[in-house]
Enzyme design. Sequence first.
Site, short mmCIF file in Angstrom:
data_model
loop_
_atom_site.label_atom_id
_atom_site.label_comp_id
_atom_site.label_asym_id
_atom_site.label_seq_id
_atom_site.Cartn_x
_atom_site.Cartn_y
_atom_site.Cartn_z
CE1 TYR A 1 1.06 8.20 -6.01
CE2 TYR A 1 -0.68 8.81 -7.75
CZ TYR A 1 -0.26 8.38 -6.42
OH TYR A 1 -1.27 7.80 -5.78
N GLY B 1 -2.69 14.78 -13.06
CA GLY B 1 -1.99 14.51 -11.76
C GLY B 1 -0.62 14.48 -11.76
CG ASN C 1 -1.54 1.30 1.64
OD1 ASN C 1 -2.45 1.88 0.93
ND2 ASN C 1 -0.83 1.95 2.56
N PRO D 1 -7.46 3.51 -6.52
CG PRO D 1 -6.88 3.67 -4.42
CD PRO D 1 -6.37 3.19 -5.61
N1 LIG Z 1 -5.36 9.20 -0.82
C1 LIG Z 1 -5.85 9.07 -2.32
O1 LIG Z 1 -6.58 9.96 -2.94
C2 LIG Z 1 -5.24 8.06 -3.24
C3 LIG Z 1 -5.59 7.86 -4.48
C4 LIG Z 1 -4.85 6.68 -5.18
C5 LIG Z 1 -4.02 5.96 -4.87
N2 LIG Z 1 -3.61 6.04 -3.75
C6 LIG Z 1 -2.47 5.33 -2.93
O2 LIG Z 1 -2.83 4.89 -1.69
C7 LIG Z 1 -1.94 4.27 -1.22
C8 LIG Z 1 -2.07 4.83 0.24
O3 LIG Z 1 -2.16 6.25 0.24
P1 LIG Z 1 -2.79 6.84 1.40
O4 LIG Z 1 -3.83 7.86 0.77
O5 LIG Z 1 -3.57 6.36 2.46
O6 LIG Z 1 -1.57 7.86 1.79
P2 LIG Z 1 -1.03 8.44 3.26
O7 LIG Z 1 -2.14 8.87 4.31
O8 LIG Z 1 -0.14 9.66 3.05
O9 LIG Z 1 -0.55 7.34 3.98
C9 LIG Z 1 0.88 6.88 3.53
C10 LIG Z 1 1.50 5.97 4.32
O10 LIG Z 1 2.51 5.39 3.78
C11 LIG Z 1 3.76 5.50 4.86
N3 LIG Z 1 4.91 6.00 4.18
C12 LIG Z 1 5.19 6.92 3.42
N4 LIG Z 1 6.47 7.09 2.87
C13 LIG Z 1 7.00 5.55 3.60
C14 LIG Z 1 8.18 5.13 3.38
N5 LIG Z 1 9.23 5.83 2.72
N6 LIG Z 1 8.44 3.87 4.07
C15 LIG Z 1 7.65 3.54 4.73
N7 LIG Z 1 6.26 4.10 4.93
C16 LIG Z 1 6.10 5.31 4.17
C17 LIG Z 1 3.10 6.52 5.81
O11 LIG Z 1 3.59 6.58 6.90
P3 LIG Z 1 5.07 7.48 7.48
O12 LIG Z 1 4.89 8.85 7.03
O13 LIG Z 1 4.90 7.33 8.99
O14 LIG Z 1 6.05 6.42 6.80
C18 LIG Z 1 1.72 6.39 5.67
O15 LIG Z 1 1.42 5.30 6.62
C19 LIG Z 1 -0.71 4.89 -1.85
O16 LIG Z 1 -0.16 3.81 -2.54
C20 LIG Z 1 -1.33 5.88 -2.73
O17 LIG Z 1 -0.39 6.33 -3.98
C21 LIG Z 1 -4.31 7.16 -2.64
#
Ligand SMILES: NC(=O)c1ccc[n+]([C@@H]2O[C@H](COP(=O)([O-])OP(=O)(O)OC[C@H]3O[C@@H](n4cnc5c(N)ncnc54)[C@H](OP(=O)(O)O)[C@@H]3O)[C@@H](O)[C@H]2O)c1
Length: 260
Positions: free
Chosen positions: A150, A146, A83, A180
């Site tokens: 990425y 976007g 994730n 998503p």
């Molecule tokens: N939110 C959206 O609209 C959306 C849309 C499409 C796809 N996605 C995808 O969904 C996934 C989750 O995104 P989210 O929206 O839940 O993002 P988020 O709230 O920013 O969470 C990201 C998570 O990844 C961890 N993380 C970030 N960099 C890291 C690293 N270098 N090593 C280890 N952990 C790391 C963060 O924790 P720490 O900072 O503590 O490391 C956090 O737990 C991602 O792959 C994102 O691309 C999200």
Amino acid sequence: MDLRLDGKTALVTGASRGIGLATVRALTAEGVRVAGVSRTVTPELKETGAVVVTADLGTAEGAAEGIAQVAAELGGIDLLVNNVGGGDGVQLSGFLGMDDDYWKANLELNLFSAIRVTRAALPSVLERRGAIVNVSSIGARLPAAGPMPYNVAKAGLTAFTKALAEEVGPQGVRVNTVSPGPVRTAIWESADGLGGKLAAAAGLEQEEFLKRVPAMMGMTSGRITEPEEVAALIVFLLSEVAASVTGSDHLIDGGIVKTA
Ligand SMILES: NC(=O)c1ccc[n+]([C@@H]2O[C@H](COP(=O)([O-])OP(=O)(O)OC[C@H]3O[C@@H](n4cnc5c(N)ncnc54)[C@H](OP(=O)(O)O)[C@@H]3O)[C@@H](O)[C@H]2O)c1
């Protein structure tokens, strides 16, 4: 519906907040013993009772050390959720404003982290005939919408998923992507994230900007998706109920992608 996940083990990356945290909670509720990996530990992640491992998955060393710790704690991995993604320091500049370091950081976190974590976890997942879900994005299908690096990384992740599903399917392991559209997490809600930067560029308060996102992005549902909704789809795909679903990409975008 009985998802038949009780007693299994799972590794979820990017577990401290957002979609990862929601997935840890949903798997735990199904009786799965979960290990969550992120750079920091949040009180919310601790509260889930998951095994918590801190590692920087944006580097090869961090991924190797983190997954070794998880394997030792869990004793074996049935289910893997790659994730982790997004990234710090989103840039809205055009292509000429993006240097190699920016491209590399995006590819490391959004593509290579999944490749490395999968390489480390796969022997165990194969032994247990488990399942993998990779969290991609609608950006893989809409690369011009976007941040470019990425989206390119996510397109690679979706292709990686399809290829791996074909290779390991005959050995009883399923691999799928969840893609998503906008989900209510730090990516949209933090001032430093994509949402904050887009709001500033549009000259709007972030809250006002977020209200306009569904219409701006053509979300038929009329609202931003909640992390728990994405987690529910991930958990379904990991379960035995989805035993015939492999090598496929599952949009959860409120209807943004208009093609069949
Ligand atoms: N939110 C959206 O609209 C959306 C849309 C499409 C796809 N996605 C995808 O969904 C996934 C989750 O995104 P989210 O929206 O839940 O993002 P988020 O709230 O920013 O969470 C990201 C998570 O990844 C961890 N993380 C970030 N960099 C890291 C690293 N270098 N090593 C280890 N952990 C790391 C963060 O924790 P720490 O900072 O503590 O490391 C956090 O737990 C991602 O792959 C994102 O691309 C999200």
